[in-house]
Design a protein around this motif. Sequence first.
Motif, PDB file in Angstrom:
ATOM      1  N   ALA A  99       0.848  -1.194   0.000  1.00 20.29           N
ATOM      2  CA  ALA A  99       0.000   0.000   0.000  1.00 20.29           C
ATOM      3  C   ALA A  99       0.885   1.245   0.000  1.00 20.29           C
ATOM      4  N   LEU A 100       0.455   2.269  -0.716  1.00 19.05           N
ATOM      5  CA  LEU A 100       1.216   3.507  -0.834  1.00 19.05           C
ATOM      6  C   LEU A 100       0.485   4.656  -0.157  1.00 19.05           C
ATOM      7  N   GLY A 101       1.251   5.567   0.412  1.00 19.73           N
ATOM      8  CA  GLY A 101       0.699   6.779   0.979  1.00 19.73           C
ATOM      9  C   GLY A 101       0.527   7.848  -0.079  1.00 19.73           C
ATOM     10  N   PRO A 102      -0.091   8.972   0.251  1.00 15.77           N
ATOM     11  CA  PRO A 102      -0.352  10.015  -0.741  1.00 15.77           C
ATOM     12  C   PRO A 102       0.912  10.625  -1.337  1.00 15.77           C
ATOM     13  N   ASP A 103       2.034  10.565  -0.635  1.00 14.45           N
ATOM     14  CA  ASP A 103       3.273  11.162  -1.137  1.00 14.45           C
ATOM     15  C   ASP A 103       4.230  10.142  -1.732  1.00 14.45           C
ATOM     16  N   ASP A 104       3.841   8.882  -1.801  1.00 13.80           N
ATOM     17  CA  ASP A 104       4.718   7.833  -2.330  1.00 13.80           C
ATOM     18  C   ASP A 104       4.617   7.778  -3.853  1.00 13.80           C
ATOM     19  N   ASP A 105       5.754   7.857  -4.520  1.00 14.75           N
ATOM     20  CA  ASP A 105       5.821   7.797  -5.977  1.00 14.75           C
ATOM     21  C   ASP A 105       6.643   6.572  -6.363  1.00 14.75           C
ATOM     22  N   PRO A 106       6.016   5.516  -6.885  1.00 12.55           N
ATOM     23  CA  PRO A 106       6.767   4.295  -7.228  1.00 12.55           C
ATOM     24  C   PRO A 106       7.890   4.537  -8.229  1.00 12.55           C
ATOM     25  N   ARG A 107       7.806   5.598  -9.011  1.00 19.52           N
ATOM     26  CA  ARG A 107       8.859   5.874  -9.979  1.00 19.52           C
ATOM     27  C   ARG A 107      10.183   6.228  -9.305  1.00 19.52           C
ATOM     28  N   LEU A 108      10.136   6.553  -8.016  1.00 15.71           N
ATOM     29  CA  LEU A 108      11.337   6.956  -7.292  1.00 15.71           C
ATOM     30  C   LEU A 108      11.918   5.838  -6.437  1.00 15.71           C
ATOM     31  N   PHE A 109      11.257   4.690  -6.377  1.00 14.06           N
ATOM     32  CA  PHE A 109      11.697   3.629  -5.477  1.00 14.06           C
ATOM     33  C   PHE A 109      13.006   3.014  -5.964  1.00 14.06           C
ATOM     34  N   ILE A 110      13.978   2.880  -5.054  1.00 10.59           N
ATOM     35  CA  ILE A 110      15.206   2.174  -5.368  1.00 10.59           C
ATOM     36  C   ILE A 110      15.050   0.711  -4.967  1.00 10.59           C
ATOM     37  N   GLU A 111      16.084  -0.092  -5.193  1.00 12.07           N
ATOM     38  CA  GLU A 111      16.010  -1.526  -4.931  1.00 12.07           C
ATOM     39  C   GLU A 111      15.628  -1.819  -3.480  1.00 12.07           C
ATOM     40  N   GLN A 112      14.584  -2.661  -3.331  1.00 16.30           N
ATOM     41  CA  GLN A 112      14.098  -3.137  -2.031  1.00 16.30           C
ATOM     42  C   GLN A 112      13.542  -2.022  -1.136  1.00 16.30           C
ATOM     43  N   GLN A 113      13.219  -0.880  -1.712  1.00 14.63           N
ATOM     44  CA  GLN A 113      12.666   0.201  -0.902  1.00 14.63           C
ATOM     45  C   GLN A 113      11.253  -0.152  -0.458  1.00 14.63           C
ATOM     46  N   THR A 114      10.908   0.297   0.748  1.00 13.22           N
ATOM     47  CA  THR A 114       9.570   0.074   1.266  1.00 13.22           C
ATOM     48  C   THR A 114       8.856   1.403   1.486  1.00 13.22           C
ATOM     49  N   ALA A 115       7.543   1.339   1.408  1.00 12.02           N
ATOM     50  CA  ALA A 115       6.679   2.433   1.837  1.00 12.02           C
ATOM     51  C   ALA A 115       5.820   1.873   2.958  1.00 12.02           C
ATOM     52  N   GLY A 116       5.197   2.728   3.722  1.00 10.34           N
ATOM     53  CA  GLY A 116       4.359   2.250   4.803  1.00 10.34           C
ATOM     54  C   GLY A 116       4.122   3.323   5.830  1.00 10.34           C
ATOM     55  N   PHE A 117       3.801   2.912   7.047  1.00 11.15           N
ATOM     56  CA  PHE A 117       3.602   3.891   8.108  1.00 11.15           C
ATOM     57  C   PHE A 117       4.857   3.960   8.969  1.00 11.15           C
ATOM     58  N   HIS A 118       5.110   5.115   9.523  1.00  9.99           N
ATOM     59  CA  HIS A 118       6.290   5.311  10.372  1.00  9.99           C
ATOM     60  C   HIS A 118       5.849   5.440  11.826  1.00  9.99           C
ATOM     61  N   THR A 119       6.665   4.892  12.705  1.00  9.41           N
ATOM     62  CA  THR A 119       6.401   5.022  14.133  1.00  9.41           C
ATOM     63  C   THR A 119       7.684   5.319  14.890  1.00  9.41           C
ATOM     64  N   ASP A 120       7.582   6.227  15.843  1.00 10.84           N
ATOM     65  CA  ASP A 120       8.676   6.500  16.771  1.00 10.84           C
ATOM     66  C   ASP A 120       8.385   5.879  18.137  1.00 10.84           C
ATOM     67  N   GLY A 121       7.255   5.178  18.242  1.00  9.82           N
ATOM     68  CA  GLY A 121       6.869   4.586  19.515  1.00  9.82           C
ATOM     69  C   GLY A 121       6.630   3.104  19.432  1.00  9.82           C
ATOM     70  N   ALA A 122       7.183   2.441  18.374  1.00 11.55           N
ATOM     71  CA  ALA A 122       7.035   0.998  18.194  1.00 11.55           C
ATOM     72  C   ALA A 122       5.567   0.564  18.245  1.00 11.55           C
ATOM     73  N   THR A 123       4.701   1.356  17.591  1.00 12.07           N
ATOM     74  CA  THR A 123       3.261   1.086  17.635  1.00 12.07           C
ATOM     75  C   THR A 123       2.636   1.366  16.276  1.00 12.07           C
ATOM     76  N   GLY A 124       1.737   0.492  15.873  1.00 13.75           N
ATOM     77  CA  GLY A 124       0.920   0.726  14.693  1.00 13.75           C
ATOM     78  C   GLY A 124      -0.544   0.565  15.068  1.00 13.75           C
ATOM     79  N   CYS A 125      -1.437   0.852  14.120  1.00 11.43           N
ATOM     80  CA  CYS A 125      -2.857   0.668  14.420  1.00 11.43           C
ATOM     81  C   CYS A 125      -3.664   0.470  13.153  1.00 11.43           C
ATOM     82  N   PHE A 126      -4.777  -0.249  13.305  1.00  5.67           N
ATOM     83  CA  PHE A 126      -5.850  -0.299  12.318  1.00  5.67           C
ATOM     84  C   PHE A 126      -6.966   0.587  12.865  1.00  5.67           C
ATOM     85  N   ALA A 127      -7.587   1.384  11.993  1.00  5.00           N
ATOM     86  CA  ALA A 127      -8.630   2.288  12.483  1.00  5.00           C
ATOM     87  C   ALA A 127      -9.576   2.671  11.355  1.00  5.00           C
TER      88      ALA A 127
END
Length: 431
Positions: free
Chosen positions: A306-334
Amino acid sequence: MVVEVGYAQAWDLEACAPWRPMSAEEARERDAAGLSYVVVYREPGRKAPLEVRLVSWRDHYVGLWVYDAQGRRTCNLDMRLLDDPSRLLRRYSVDWHYTGPEMAEFAKACPRVTVDLFPDGRGRRTEERRGQDGGSSTTSPAFRDDERWMDRPAFGEWPLLSAQVHGLLEAPAFEPAAVAEPGDVAAPATCWRPPRPAQPGPINELFRPGVRVTDGYHPEMTVVEPCRVGTLRVPSGLLAVSGPDIDHGDGPHITVPVPPGEYVLDEARVRFSYHCEWRDAEVTTTEPTAVRLLVSETPAATWEMALGPDDDPRLFIEQQTAGFHTDGATGCFADTGAWERLIALFERGLIQGEPDLDGYEGIDDGSLFMQHTWDEASGGELMAFATTGDGTYPVWVGRSEAGEVVGVVVLVEGMPELLPERDGTPTDAAV
């Protein structure tokens, strides 16, 4: 100086040789059709090429390897064709500075400089003066526009981009190289290709009991029955997958359209044994590998990142990932429709510690899921789960043969490797 220019369908990195050589006319046809091909620049009498360029316009990509006299690659330049067809972004580069002719290619101790550039002016320059294990320094490069972008030459009019590296003070004279017979050998796995973003791996298998996997540390782990944790109501029909520790007003990192409804949340788990030094005994334990929102019981035929609104696949380098970022070791479904209210409840309950807060509860059932919030007005809910650390976590969307969303998965660690079935046959690794 004379430089011979040859064309081929691909370049074998291990053999340092072209695969399926072709004429300039055939290469021109592939260029016009957007198909990939390579251009090899050689100095007569020099065993290693000066540089090799791979072109694949359908992938918005032009790559370049520069070689030294020992046949080691000294530069990897990754250029991208974006919205302006007349110029290329110098998206990514790595320069290796070998300390002597005896140093192996890409040796860990080799000093290197990596540059990441983006079309909006952002960038990052990382210098490792003592190689990979010697520390690094990172700065924001102040490149001019002509350093960040390159005019796109027409076919057959490309310069030798590594001329300065090879000490050429004057433009070389180009001559066509002889075209060898292509042969019938299949393309080796070591052939150079355009970069690909990170791939999902066999996610379906993480939820199929009995599958044997390894994480590289534990030699054998067995997938057990997924653990159902609860349900999540998404009345808005737009699922949010994000780190809950984000600035207000930014919205969730990732959203996935799903039919409005209530969905099962479960957890993939593996069981394995290991020697516990503290007990001096063999211990069997169970650990989670992924969390999932199950939209349908239909097995996923494909998985996509899944891509975020600012993710452009044309810019992805080898093995690059997109996703959500956390500074608190936490994710969520909502539920995206109630996102701001649900996040506010999450902060009031967890961070501010308000007692007896309506719309918030902590979860202590041994699963990765830790907090639950709900919005009385809309019926939307949030379920927060633990990750194994800070950073960016890809969100994988499973689709049926008909293209419908059947599940959304977040791996809490890397994708384990599948092991053969007990009878010795390979595991059926779903896409």
